[in-house]
Design an enzyme around this catalytic site. Structure first.
Site, PDB file in Angstrom:
ATOM      1  N   ASP A  54       0.886  -1.325   0.020  1.00 53.14           N
ATOM      2  CA  ASP A  54      -0.093  -0.020  -0.205  1.00 53.14           C
ATOM      3  C   ASP A  54       0.864   1.158  -0.011  1.00 53.14           C
ATOM      4  O   ASP A  54       1.881   1.670   0.980  1.00 53.14           O
ATOM      5  CB  ASP A  54      -0.688   0.069   1.264  1.00 53.14           C
ATOM      6  CG  ASP A  54      -1.924   1.337   1.310  1.00 53.14           C
ATOM      7  OD1 ASP A  54      -2.928   1.232   0.828  1.00 53.14           O
ATOM      8  OD2 ASP A  54      -1.197   2.361   1.762  1.00 53.14           O
ATOM      9  N   TYR A  59       3.226  10.052  -0.479  1.00 46.46           N
ATOM     10  CA  TYR A  59       4.242   9.388   0.290  1.00 46.46           C
ATOM     11  C   TYR A  59       5.730   9.493  -0.279  1.00 46.46           C
ATOM     12  O   TYR A  59       6.720   9.347   0.476  1.00 46.46           O
ATOM     13  CB  TYR A  59       4.228   7.821   0.504  1.00 46.46           C
ATOM     14  CG  TYR A  59       2.779   7.609   1.264  1.00 46.46           C
ATOM     15  CD1 TYR A  59       2.283   8.481   2.094  1.00 46.46           C
ATOM     16  CD2 TYR A  59       2.180   6.310   1.362  1.00 46.46           C
ATOM     17  CE1 TYR A  59       0.823   8.310   2.646  1.00 46.46           C
ATOM     18  CE2 TYR A  59       1.296   5.779   1.972  1.00 46.46           C
ATOM     19  CZ  TYR A  59       0.643   6.965   2.567  1.00 46.46           C
ATOM     20  OH  TYR A  59      -0.894   6.665   3.252  1.00 46.46           O
ATOM     21  N   LYS A  84      -2.847   6.048  -4.140  1.00 49.65           N
ATOM     22  CA  LYS A  84      -3.751   6.909  -3.991  1.00 49.65           C
ATOM     23  C   LYS A  84      -3.496   8.126  -4.469  1.00 49.65           C
ATOM     24  O   LYS A  84      -2.391   8.419  -4.706  1.00 49.65           O
ATOM     25  CB  LYS A  84      -3.751   7.147  -2.412  1.00 49.65           C
ATOM     26  CG  LYS A  84      -3.815   5.754  -1.610  1.00 49.65           C
ATOM     27  CD  LYS A  84      -4.058   6.156  -0.144  1.00 49.65           C
ATOM     28  CE  LYS A  84      -3.367   4.847   0.835  1.00 49.65           C
ATOM     29  NZ  LYS A  84      -2.082   4.529   0.739  1.00 49.65           N
ATOM     30  N   HIS A 117      -7.648   9.902  -1.736  1.00 52.22           N
ATOM     31  CA  HIS A 117      -6.754   9.937  -0.595  1.00 52.22           C
ATOM     32  C   HIS A 117      -7.597  10.485   0.471  1.00 52.22           C
ATOM     33  O   HIS A 117      -7.476  10.105   1.796  1.00 52.22           O
ATOM     34  CB  HIS A 117      -5.599  10.511  -0.730  1.00 52.22           C
ATOM     35  CG  HIS A 117      -4.418  10.023   0.233  1.00 52.22           C
ATOM     36  ND1 HIS A 117      -3.207   9.887  -0.076  1.00 52.22           N
ATOM     37  CD2 HIS A 117      -4.627   9.598   1.598  1.00 52.22           C
ATOM     38  CE1 HIS A 117      -2.576   9.538   1.165  1.00 52.22           C
ATOM     39  NE2 HIS A 117      -3.171   9.375   2.160  1.00 52.22           N
TER      40      HIS A 117
END
Length: 288
Positions: A54, A59, A84, A117
């Protein structure tokens, strides 16, 4: 729970999605701010049999994951990859472009799961609802084309899901929300189940807060396990797809050794009763 086939983890069950695919109930989460380790991901894939990864554009580690996946030599069809869409890319055309860019960074031709997200859109002159609907229409198109094998949302509450239901055609396959013993949004879990939306939980260890709680320590001793294993096993037994994060190989190994024991029902109830409403991550309740 069915045993995992393609995209599964050895010994890891999977939950069926409304579209007939199955998502492994345990995955490895990644994050920003030091939340990524190349060696840990390779170890997870090669040594722990983890097949569910994931991540998210936010990120900043999609390109790094491509390298780790290649180095692991695990076949693409055996992986479940979730990423996401961040709010800076919301909107119909932006969403389609962002998805292709995420695929390119990850080095894949399709995503197993693509999530919106966050419910807040931050678009001047448009309501969050309008932007979410426009964004979801693009997600539906990406799904119809097969670029995303499943589509879903993250941090969406009942009000957000109800609006999406009125505005769009396809029901999200997954809703990924904070879930741990102190934050167990059972009304939202129940709502998702009535609509065939699989509930996925992040922060299962409450960013470490759960690991020092006396009740969890006591149960860990009782079962001869670690507090982390108790939290992860509890989450899975509650029917939640669970994605702990770690950058340490030994912790990842520990987090995935949860399929050879069962927590008794009365102990599950003790853990269920620890909910106090606290968030260790974002709180979407103020987003309309």
């Amino acid at each position: 729970m069915a045993a995992a086939g393609g995209g599964g983890v050895r010994g890891c069950p999977a939950l069926p999605l409304a579209n007939g695919r199955s998502i492994p109930v345990l995955g490895l989460g990644t994050s920003h701010q030091g939340g990524y380790s190349h060696d840990a991901v390779v170890h997870a894939l090669q040594k722990c049999g983890i097949r569910h990864i994931d991540t998210a554009k936010r990120y900043g580690c999609e390109s790094l994951l491509q390298k780790a996946i290649k180095e692991s030599s695990v076949k693409r069809e055996d992986l479940w990859i979730t990423t996401k869409l961040w709010h800076s890319d919301y909107g119909y055309e932006n969403t389609k472009k962002a998805c292709l860019e995420s695929c390119e960074r990850l080095g894949v031709e399709y995503l197993d799961l693509y999530l919106i997200h966050w419910p807040d859109a931050h678009v001047l002159g448009k309501s969050n609802r309008e932007v979410r609907a426009e964004t979801w229409r693009a997600m539906e198109e990406l799904y119809d084309k097969g670029l995303c094998r499943s589509i879903g949302v993250s941090n969406f509450l009942i009000s957000h899901l109800e609006q999406l239901k009125e505005d769009c055609m396809i029901t999200p396959h997954v809703n990924q929300v904070e879930y741990h013993p102190f934050q167990r949004p059972q009304e939202l879990v129940d709502y998702c189940r009535t609509r065939d939306i699989v509930f996925e939980g992040y922060c299962p260890l409450a960013k470490g807060e759960a690991l020092t709680h006396p009740t969890i320590i006591q149960l860990a001793k009782k079962y001869g396990r670690t507090p982390a294993q108790i939290c992860i096993r509890w989450s899975i037994q509650n029917g939640i797809v669970t994605i702990p994060k770690s950058t340490k190989a030994e912790r990842i190994q520990e987090n995935f050794k949860v399929f050879d024991f069962t927590i008794a029902e009365d102990d599950i109830e003790i853990l269920n009763g620890m909910h106090d409403g606290r968030h260790v991550s974002w709180d979407p309740s103020l987003i309309v």
